[in-house]
Motif scaffolding. Structure first.
Motif, PDB file in Angstrom:
ATOM      1  N   VAL A  39       0.849  -1.199   0.000  1.00 57.34           N
ATOM      2  CA  VAL A  39       0.000   0.000   0.000  1.00 57.34           C
ATOM      3  C   VAL A  39       0.883   1.247   0.000  1.00 57.34           C
ATOM      4  N   LYS A  40       1.890   1.216   0.848  1.00 56.66           N
ATOM      5  CA  LYS A  40       2.791   2.363   0.911  1.00 56.66           C
ATOM      6  C   LYS A  40       3.543   2.538  -0.406  1.00 56.66           C
ATOM      7  N   ALA A  41       3.989   1.422  -0.980  1.00 57.86           N
ATOM      8  CA  ALA A  41       4.716   1.489  -2.253  1.00 57.86           C
ATOM      9  C   ALA A  41       3.830   2.138  -3.316  1.00 57.86           C
ATOM     10  N   LEU A  42       2.582   1.695  -3.380  1.00 58.81           N
ATOM     11  CA  LEU A  42       1.666   2.236  -4.381  1.00 58.81           C
ATOM     12  C   LEU A  42       1.375   3.708  -4.112  1.00 58.81           C
ATOM     13  N   GLN A  43       1.282   4.054  -2.829  1.00 57.82           N
ATOM     14  CA  GLN A  43       1.017   5.448  -2.488  1.00 57.82           C
ATOM     15  C   GLN A  43       2.108   6.359  -3.056  1.00 57.82           C
ATOM     16  N   ARG A  44       3.356   5.935  -2.945  1.00 58.88           N
ATOM     17  CA  ARG A  44       4.452   6.776  -3.450  1.00 58.88           C
ATOM     18  C   ARG A  44       4.398   6.904  -4.972  1.00 58.88           C
ATOM     19  N   LEU A  45       4.075   5.789  -5.633  1.00 63.71           N
ATOM     20  CA  LEU A  45       3.991   5.850  -7.094  1.00 63.71           C
ATOM     21  C   LEU A  45       2.828   6.720  -7.539  1.00 63.71           C
TER      22      LEU A  45
ATOM     23  N   TYR B 215      -4.419   9.020  -5.966  1.00 58.99           N
ATOM     24  CA  TYR B 215      -3.480   9.268  -4.872  1.00 58.99           C
ATOM     25  C   TYR B 215      -4.219   9.462  -3.544  1.00 58.99           C
ATOM     26  N   ARG B 216      -5.282  10.249  -3.567  1.00 60.01           N
ATOM     27  CA  ARG B 216      -5.992  10.518  -2.307  1.00 60.01           C
ATOM     28  C   ARG B 216      -6.592   9.243  -1.723  1.00 60.01           C
ATOM     29  N   VAL B 217      -7.109   8.365  -2.574  1.00 56.19           N
ATOM     30  CA  VAL B 217      -7.716   7.135  -2.068  1.00 56.19           C
ATOM     31  C   VAL B 217      -6.642   6.192  -1.494  1.00 56.19           C
ATOM     32  N   VAL B 218      -5.542   6.025  -2.225  1.00 57.46           N
ATOM     33  CA  VAL B 218      -4.473   5.159  -1.699  1.00 57.46           C
ATOM     34  C   VAL B 218      -3.917   5.760  -0.404  1.00 57.46           C
ATOM     35  N   HIS B 219      -3.792   7.071  -0.394  1.00 58.77           N
ATOM     36  CA  HIS B 219      -3.284   7.766   0.790  1.00 58.77           C
ATOM     37  C   HIS B 219      -4.178   7.504   1.994  1.00 58.77           C
ATOM     38  N   ARG B 220      -5.480   7.550   1.779  1.00 56.36           N
ATOM     39  CA  ARG B 220      -6.343   7.355   2.950  1.00 56.36           C
ATOM     40  C   ARG B 220      -6.336   5.902   3.403  1.00 56.36           C
ATOM     41  N   ILE B 221      -6.161   4.964   2.483  1.00 56.45           N
ATOM     42  CA  ILE B 221      -6.046   3.566   2.905  1.00 56.45           C
ATOM     43  C   ILE B 221      -4.780   3.404   3.753  1.00 56.45           C
TER      44      ILE B 221
END
Ligand code: FMN
Ligand code: SF4
Ligand code: FES
Lengths: 157, 447
Positions: free
Chosen positions: B336-342, B365-371
């Protein structure tokens, strides 16, 4: 506005392109101007515009589009740390945190003495050397362990 | 220190014999046989069609990301054209994980110059530019030096080596915009504008730089050309495998013992490449790998271990070879963190022209960030997939797809990890484990 030396460098850039396409030299001209004046003020951009014979707004568009131009004053040393994924897997965040801790500032901040500005960067095309950081847009520093960061900061007086 | 008992390359063609301190100098290049291919075609007055046919036979595919057959691309340039035509090299290398062009230009710049001169001869272009990534200033300076040497040596400029062929080549320095790696964004950028991609068609071969017919290739693509001219297309193809000619330079980053660039024949097993990199850092297990740069779909470790490193094998496994940037992630990685950075990267680098990309990348980005931050909702995973589907294929350039593909593939292959995150509001992999896995200092100190 700019030194003779800077103008000479800009002229050399202009010569790379067909005479009717002087505008192609705008990126290099802004970079040269920024190197000399520290950051790009409206006056500087207007000067570049008139030197290249293009509308000031077109120069401003370019300056705002590319990440490495600074449209506000920055410290004497701008340090950009890459935290994109490949670097993050090899200590990119650790390096960024260590620099933050040493300088006492966060990303997009400048130390009170005006010496250092810290930025978070995107991939610099050097991921194999992670952690990497860039000083003043020109100096790439590889393998930035805490000892290396200490050494670098001691050198950037 | 790590013991280096594995070679860095197998049958190298581009990064061969670069051990000397000054491998980038003209003198050294000529001593290794450099500029012989250019000399040969000028001496023999090789017909341009023959060069293009040789390239077609070699099955050289563009190394910039899309893997388009180079010979075919060159054949699109109009032969009878009254005005100026242009040749452009794409050294804007900004795809996260890619750092091979930097090494080619640092250690072997004349090979790129020679490849471009041959290309210019084959397509009848008199002027070219090499667009170099903004962050690598030292590489730009070195390339400028190499250009000076080549001009002084008679390999560039008017009447090259006493022939009728003339070709001028210049370097253009970027200034920090990933989107300028996209070929039409790059052309806009050389024209002194914002690097916003153009609608295609028209393609650069008919409307390129300053509106003139233009061919754009990646640095590594041009660097492959002299070898093909000297040894023949058939030989090149033989080094790789059918439809995937030659060697490829892989940029390996992430959780391996020896990140770096490795030149190996197309079709070499991934397991062999991993071995060359000194294996997984700390002997940990391979969890996931992005085989072609951050814009390509991620593959689970066990799938990756079965792959060969060429366009067709990687495509069969469900990803793409792209720029050959191999990003290695071990079991300490939080997906999840890896995807957030990408996702942040694509949001930051979208040029903003198309609504699906401009709005969609921010949304992703906002959705991955909130997860990642423990505020995810059960419906978020389907939302991510649906937003991705609504970006891909609906934009001017492929950055939209590049933002969507990682999201879809991360969610597809690592869905339970995303679900765990949403349910438990924290990572499946404890944060201190993640940090320990990525911190290289400790291990450097230990060895
Ligand atoms: C968002 C985006 C970024 C790209 N970045 C690069 C790059 O950094 N270097 C590169 O050679 N090609 C890049 N490409 C691919 C180019 O558009 C183009 O396909 C390539 O330069 C063609 O050269 P080739 O046929 O030799 O691969 C990018 C494409 C997109 C959509
Ligand atoms: S897809 Fe994104 S980056 Fe590409 S042109 Fe559209 S807005 Fe710009
Ligand atoms: S990710 Fe940091 S240089 Fe590429």
């Amino acid at each position: 506005m700019l030194s003779q030396d800077a103008l000479k460098r800009i002229d050399r850039e202009i010569a790379k392109y067909p005479p009717e396409h002087k505008q192609s030299a705008v990126m290099a001209s802004l970079a040269i101007a920024q190197e000399e004046t520290g950051w790009l003020s409206n006056d500087t951009m207007e000067f570049v515009a008139s030197y290249l014979g293009m509308p000031a707004i077109a120069v401003f568009e370019v300056a705002t589009f590319y990440n490495m131009y600074d449209l506000a004053p920055v410290g004497k040393y701008k340090i950009t740390v890459c935290t994109n994924l490949p670097c993050a897997l090899s200590g990119g965040y650790d390096a960024a945190e260590y620099v933050q801790h040493k300088l006492g500032i966060g990303f997009n901040e400048t130390t009170p003495d005006g010496k250092y500005t810290l930025k978070e960067g995107e991939c610099m095309g050097a991921c194999g050397d992670a952690p990497v950081l860039l000083v003043n847009n020109t100096r790439m520093c590889s393998w930035m362990t805490p000892e290396q960061i200490d050494k670098l900061l001691a050198e950037l007086k | 220190m790590l013991k280096i008992d594995q070679p860095m390359h197998i049958k190298p063609q581009i990064l061969a014999n670069l051990e000397g301190e000054k491998s980038w100098r003209l003198k050294d290049y000529v001593a290794r046989g450099g500029y012989a291919a250019l000399r040969k075609i000028l001496r023999e007055k090789t017909p341009p069609e023959k060069i293009i046919a040789e390239l077609k036979e070699s099955a050289l595919r563009g190394r910039g990301g899309a893997g388009f057959p180079t010979g075919l691309k060159w054949s699109f340039m109009p032969k009878q054209y009254a005005g100026e035509k242009y040749l452009v090299c794409n050294s804007d290398e900004g795809e996260p994980g890619t750092f091979k062009d930097r090494d080619i230009l640092r250690y072997n710049p004349h090979m790129v110059i020679e490849g471009m001169a041959i290309a210019a001869y084959a397509m009848g272009t008199a002027r070219g530019y090499n667009y170099i990534h903004g962050e690598v200033w030292d590489v730009y300076l070195r390339f400028e030096e190499a250009l000076d040497e080549a001009r002084a040596g008679g390999f560039l400029g008017q009447k090259i080596l006493g022939s009728d062929f003339s070709f001028e080549l210049f370097a253009h320095h970027g200034y920090g915009a990933y989107i300028c790696g996209e070929e039409t964004g790059l052309l806009e950028s050389i024209e002194g504008k914002k690097g916003q991609p153009r609608y295609k068609p028209p393609f650069p071969a008919s409307f390129g730089l300053y509106g003139k017919p233009t061919t754009i290739n990646n640095t590594e693509t041009f660097a492959a050309v002299p070898w093909i001219i000297m040894n023949g297309g058939a030989k090149y193809l033989e080094v790789g495998k059918p439809n995937n000619g030659g060697t490829k330079i892989f940029s390996v980053s992430g959780h391996v013992n020896r990140p770096g660039v490795y030149e190996i024949p197309m079709g070499t097993p991934f397991a062999r490449l991993l071995e060359m990199c000194g294996g997984m850092r700390g002997g940990r297990k391979l969890k996931a790998c992005i085989p072609g740069g951050s814009s390509m779909p991620v593959l689970p470790g066990d799938v990756m271990m079965q792959c060969d490193m060429d366009y067709d094998s990687i495509a069969k496994a469900g990803s793409m070879l792209g720029s050959g940037a191999v990003i290695i992630m071990d079991e300490t990685t939080c997906m999840v963190k890896a995807l957030q950075r990408l996702s942040y990267f694509y949001f930051e680098e979208s040029c903003g022209q198309c609504t699906p990309c401009r709005e969609g990348t921010g949304w992703l980005y906002r959705v991955v960030h909130r997860i990642e931050h423990g505020e995810g909702r059960p419906e978020d995973l389907d939302l991510l997939t649906s937003v991705s589907d609504n970006i891909a294929g609906r934009t001017i350039c492929a950055l939209g797809d590049a933002a969507a593909l990682p999201v879809k593939s991360f969610v597809k292959h690592f869905r339970p990890e995303f679900e765990y995150h949403i349910e438990n509001k924290k990572c499946l992999v404890p944060v201190d484990v993640q940090r320990a896995g990525s911190r290289i200092y400790v291990e450097h100190a230990a060895c």
